[in-house]
Scaffold this motif. Sequence first.
Motif, PDB file in Angstrom:
ATOM      1  N   THR A 184      59.445  94.174  92.865  1.00 38.41           N
ATOM      2  CA  THR A 184      58.552  93.194  93.476  1.00 38.41           C
ATOM      3  C   THR A 184      58.777  93.111  94.985  1.00 38.41           C
ATOM      4  O   THR A 184      57.822  93.038  95.770  1.00 38.41           O
ATOM      5  CB  THR A 184      58.756  91.811  92.838  1.00 38.41           C
ATOM      6  N   LEU A 185      60.046  93.133  95.407  1.00 42.04           N
ATOM      7  CA  LEU A 185      60.349  93.074  96.834  1.00 42.04           C
ATOM      8  C   LEU A 185      59.802  94.293  97.564  1.00 42.04           C
ATOM      9  O   LEU A 185      59.289  94.184  98.683  1.00 42.04           O
ATOM     10  CB  LEU A 185      61.862  92.966  97.045  1.00 42.04           C
ATOM     11  N   VAL A 186      59.898  95.466  96.940  1.00 38.04           N
ATOM     12  CA  VAL A 186      59.373  96.678  97.570  1.00 38.04           C
ATOM     13  C   VAL A 186      57.849  96.648  97.573  1.00 38.04           C
ATOM     14  O   VAL A 186      57.197  96.929  98.589  1.00 38.04           O
ATOM     15  CB  VAL A 186      59.886  97.943  96.845  1.00 38.04           C
ATOM     16  N   GLN A 187      57.260  96.285  96.448  1.00 42.05           N
ATOM     17  CA  GLN A 187      55.801  96.279  96.327  1.00 42.05           C
ATOM     18  C   GLN A 187      55.151  95.350  97.346  1.00 42.05           C
ATOM     19  O   GLN A 187      54.104  95.651  97.915  1.00 42.05           O
ATOM     20  CB  GLN A 187      55.401  95.852  94.910  1.00 42.05           C
ATOM     21  N   THR A 188      55.775  94.214  97.589  1.00 38.36           N
ATOM     22  CA  THR A 188      55.201  93.215  98.497  1.00 38.36           C
ATOM     23  C   THR A 188      55.681  93.372  99.939  1.00 38.36           C
ATOM     24  O   THR A 188      55.345  92.554 100.791  1.00 38.36           O
ATOM     25  CB  THR A 188      55.543  91.793  98.005  1.00 38.36           C
ATOM     26  N   GLY A 189      56.462  94.399 100.206  1.00 36.95           N
ATOM     27  CA  GLY A 189      56.887  94.658 101.570  1.00 36.95           C
ATOM     28  C   GLY A 189      58.005  93.776 102.073  1.00 36.95           C
ATOM     29  O   GLY A 189      58.284  93.745 103.274  1.00 36.95           O
ATOM     30  N   LYS A 190      58.669  93.052 101.184  1.00 35.25           N
ATOM     31  CA  LYS A 190      59.801  92.224 101.607  1.00 35.25           C
ATOM     32  C   LYS A 190      61.014  93.078 101.970  1.00 35.25           C
ATOM     33  O   LYS A 190      61.860  92.654 102.756  1.00 35.25           O
ATOM     34  CB  LYS A 190      60.175  91.224 100.501  1.00 35.25           C
ATOM     35  N   VAL A 191      61.134  94.245 101.353  1.00 36.99           N
ATOM     36  CA  VAL A 191      62.124  95.227 101.773  1.00 36.99           C
ATOM     37  C   VAL A 191      61.399  96.557 101.912  1.00 36.99           C
ATOM     38  O   VAL A 191      60.376  96.796 101.266  1.00 36.99           O
ATOM     39  CB  VAL A 191      63.299  95.371 100.765  1.00 36.99           C
ATOM     40  N   THR A 192      61.905  97.423 102.755  1.00 32.60           N
ATOM     41  CA  THR A 192      61.259  98.709 102.991  1.00 32.60           C
ATOM     42  C   THR A 192      62.246  99.838 102.726  1.00 32.60           C
ATOM     43  O   THR A 192      63.448  99.676 102.890  1.00 32.60           O
ATOM     44  CB  THR A 192      60.763  98.811 104.445  1.00 32.60           C
ATOM     45  N   GLY A 193      61.718 100.995 102.334  1.00 29.36           N
ATOM     46  CA  GLY A 193      62.561 102.162 102.124  1.00 29.36           C
ATOM     47  C   GLY A 193      63.686 101.917 101.149  1.00 29.36           C
ATOM     48  O   GLY A 193      64.838 102.251 101.410  1.00 29.36           O
ATOM     49  N   PHE A 194      63.372 101.331  99.996  1.00 38.63           N
ATOM     50  CA  PHE A 194      64.400 100.921  99.033  1.00 38.63           C
ATOM     51  C   PHE A 194      64.183 101.671  97.724  1.00 38.63           C
ATOM     52  O   PHE A 194      63.396 101.251  96.874  1.00 38.63           O
ATOM     53  CB  PHE A 194      64.321  99.412  98.800  1.00 38.63           C
ATOM     54  N   PRO A 195      64.850 102.820  97.530  1.00 42.09           N
ATOM     55  CA  PRO A 195      64.626 103.607  96.324  1.00 42.09           C
ATOM     56  C   PRO A 195      65.230 102.954  95.083  1.00 42.09           C
ATOM     57  O   PRO A 195      66.306 102.370  95.133  1.00 42.09           O
ATOM     58  CB  PRO A 195      65.311 104.937  96.631  1.00 42.09           C
TER      59      PRO A 195
END
Length: 259
Positions: A184-195
Amino acid sequence: MDRPGEAQPEEQRLGPVVRRRDQIQPGTTDQRLLDTEGDSQWVHTDPWRVMRIQSEFVEGFGALAELPSAVSVFGSARTAPGTPEYDAAVRIGRALVDAGFAVITGGGPGAMEAANRGAREAGGISVGLGIELPFEQGLNAHVDIGVNFRYFFVRKTMFVKYAQGFVVMPGGFGTLDELFEALTLVQTGKVTGFPVVLFGSRYWSGLVDWLRGTVVAEGKASARDLLLFHVTDDVDEAVALVTKETGPPPPVPYEGYEA
């Protein structure tokens, strides 16, 4: 309401708070602070919980601020030693250290213990972020830096803040909670480049099929959201995917709001 000409009501100022009439409290703030007798229920009130929450953030930030690049490894506390899943988690912990990363887990038994064990045996930094639960043991013996938390949301913040990616071993509700929090954090852009890497295709295939065949098919997520994670059965590939510099593609905005 006071009318013109009426005497001003008695007033008590407690910091920024003003109390009047029957809302005035007896004594002073210092008196109540230093009084050793009286009701102790105040330690269970929400304002006091805010202080506890703040203290957990402070302790966590302080303990982990100088941690080098790290990867969080999640998995079931019920994974038994000697099983293929346990052995794979040991190898992942070891391989992450060989790749130059510290290893962060939930600090408990099972897959968490295995990843911590692999990190310790490889001579790396083994971190355990425990949680206060009525039915699980404390930090496993392979943790070098351990922090115990009362609140899940504080603990989950530490997992994301101090890791560059997640490896998710087979697990239950807690593992799924941490997985979908990260997605959810990656999808919504709260974190970036997080594999995010799911280890164990047999275990995760049902979930992936459901996401593709139901969630995406019914328009509840985009097909691109399936690119936010990788599935593998190979330890070396898992480590290569989770430690690569480029993360998942940028998030797709939800319908109904602008990114």
